[in-house]
Scaffold this motif. Structure first.
Motif, PDB file in Angstrom:
ATOM      1  N   SER A 161       0.837  -1.205   0.000  1.00 20.28           N
ATOM      2  CA  SER A 161       0.000   0.000   0.000  1.00 20.28           C
ATOM      3  C   SER A 161       0.869   1.250   0.000  1.00 20.28           C
ATOM      4  CB  SER A 161      -0.926   0.014   1.214  1.00 20.28           C
ATOM      5  OG  SER A 161      -1.854  -1.036   1.135  1.00 20.28           O
TER       6      SER A 161
ATOM      7  N   ASN B 126      -3.407   6.749   1.128  1.00 20.54           N
ATOM      8  CA  ASN B 126      -3.395   5.421   1.731  1.00 20.54           C
ATOM      9  C   ASN B 126      -4.736   5.077   2.388  1.00 20.54           C
ATOM     10  OD1 ASN B 126      -1.994   2.974   2.328  1.00 20.54           O
ATOM     11  ND2 ASN B 126      -1.830   3.669   4.452  1.00 20.54           N
TER      12      ASN B 126
ATOM     13  N   ILE C 225      -6.931   3.646  -0.248  1.00 16.80           N
ATOM     14  CA  ILE C 225      -6.504   2.292  -0.586  1.00 16.80           C
ATOM     15  C   ILE C 225      -7.040   1.307   0.440  1.00 16.80           C
ATOM     16  CG2 ILE C 225      -4.488   0.784  -0.859  1.00 16.80           C
ATOM     17  CD1 ILE C 225      -2.993   3.339  -1.864  1.00 16.80           C
TER      18      ILE C 225
END
Length: 72
Positions: free
Chosen positions: A17, A28, A31
C-alpha cells in the motif's frame, strides 16, 4: 468484485500500500477503504489504477476476465 481484483493485483505484483501510494499519489486511507470493500474508487482513480497495473478498467470492474482487453 473490484476489491478482490485490486487486492490480487497488489499481492501478485508484490506492491505494498505504501509503494502504491508513493507511486500514484493516491491517499493510503482510500486504498485501505478499497481493500476492505468500504468504498469503490472514482473514475479518475480507476484510470490511475488501470494505468499503474497495465490492465483495463473493465478488468478492474470484473466486466472481463482478460486484463489486456484494452490492448488492440
Amino acid at each position: 468484485m473490484f476489491t478482490n481484483i485490486f487486492v490480487h493485483l497488489m499481492q501478485s505484483r508484490n506492491v505494498s500500500s505504501y509503494k502504491f501510494t508513493k507511486d500514484t499519489g493516491i491517499d493510503n486511507g482510500l486504498i485501505s477503504k478499497w481493500k476492505n470493500g468500504i468504498q469503490l474508487p472514482s473514475a479518475v482513480s480507476l484510470i490511475k489504477i488501470a494505468d499503474y497495473f497495465e490492465v483495463s478498467v473493465d478488468y478492474l470492474l470484473g466486466r472481463t476476465d482478460n486484463p489486456d482487453s484494452h490492448k488492440a
